[in-house]
Design a protein around this motif. Sequence first.
Motif, mmCIF file in Angstrom:
data_model
loop_
_atom_site.group_PDB
_atom_site.id
_atom_site.type_symbol
_atom_site.label_atom_id
_atom_site.label_comp_id
_atom_site.label_asym_id
_atom_site.label_seq_id
_atom_site.Cartn_x
_atom_site.Cartn_y
_atom_site.Cartn_z
ATOM 1 N N TRP A 10 0.804 -1.215 0.000
ATOM 2 C CA TRP A 10 0.000 0.000 0.000
ATOM 3 C C TRP A 10 0.840 1.268 0.000
ATOM 4 O O TRP A 10 0.307 2.368 0.145
ATOM 5 N N GLN A 13 -0.280 4.953 -1.111
ATOM 6 C CA GLN A 13 -1.738 5.089 -1.033
ATOM 7 C C GLN A 13 -2.145 6.054 0.079
ATOM 8 O O GLN A 13 -1.384 6.341 1.001
ATOM 9 N N LYS A 14 -3.364 6.514 -0.002
ATOM 10 C CA LYS A 14 -3.922 7.449 0.963
ATOM 11 C C LYS A 14 -4.108 6.756 2.316
ATOM 12 O O LYS A 14 -4.497 5.598 2.387
ATOM 13 N N GLU A 25 -0.120 10.296 2.960
ATOM 14 C CA GLU A 25 0.180 9.199 2.048
ATOM 15 C C GLU A 25 1.151 8.231 2.705
ATOM 16 O O GLU A 25 2.163 8.636 3.284
ATOM 17 N N ASN A 65 -9.872 2.117 -1.296
ATOM 18 C CA ASN A 65 -9.028 3.211 -1.778
ATOM 19 C C ASN A 65 -8.028 3.757 -0.772
ATOM 20 O O ASN A 65 -7.348 4.731 -1.072
#
Length: 117
Positions: A10, A13-14, A25, A65
């Motif tokens: 990840w 990713q946010k 991030e 997400n």
Amino acid sequence: MFPAENLRDWSGQKVIDPDGDKVGELEAVYVDTSTDEPAFVTVKVGLLGKRLVFVPVDGATVTPNAVRVRYPKKLVHEAPSIDPDGELTGAEEPKVFAHYDLPYTATTVGERRLGRR
């Protein structure tokens, strides 16, 4: 949502807090050197991601997400930080744990408890 088992996938990713507010991030994963299990992630925050703050991964989950951490954005942004090119020193480790009211047990002399993976 499901447990964040392989956080290394990840990176970039946010990261969001329990309310869904964007924290920053995901930059890197730090493991507990005694167990080799993920313990903290660093999150890029601030203008242009010029600071990396440490966030515990205990209780983190993954959404489609983002990685959701269990700590509020304000607490995370006030956490001990390093520069993007910096390194967490052994002397700074206890401060990271204390910020989140987590117990800290030192390892043998000269060894750090957290290691970047």
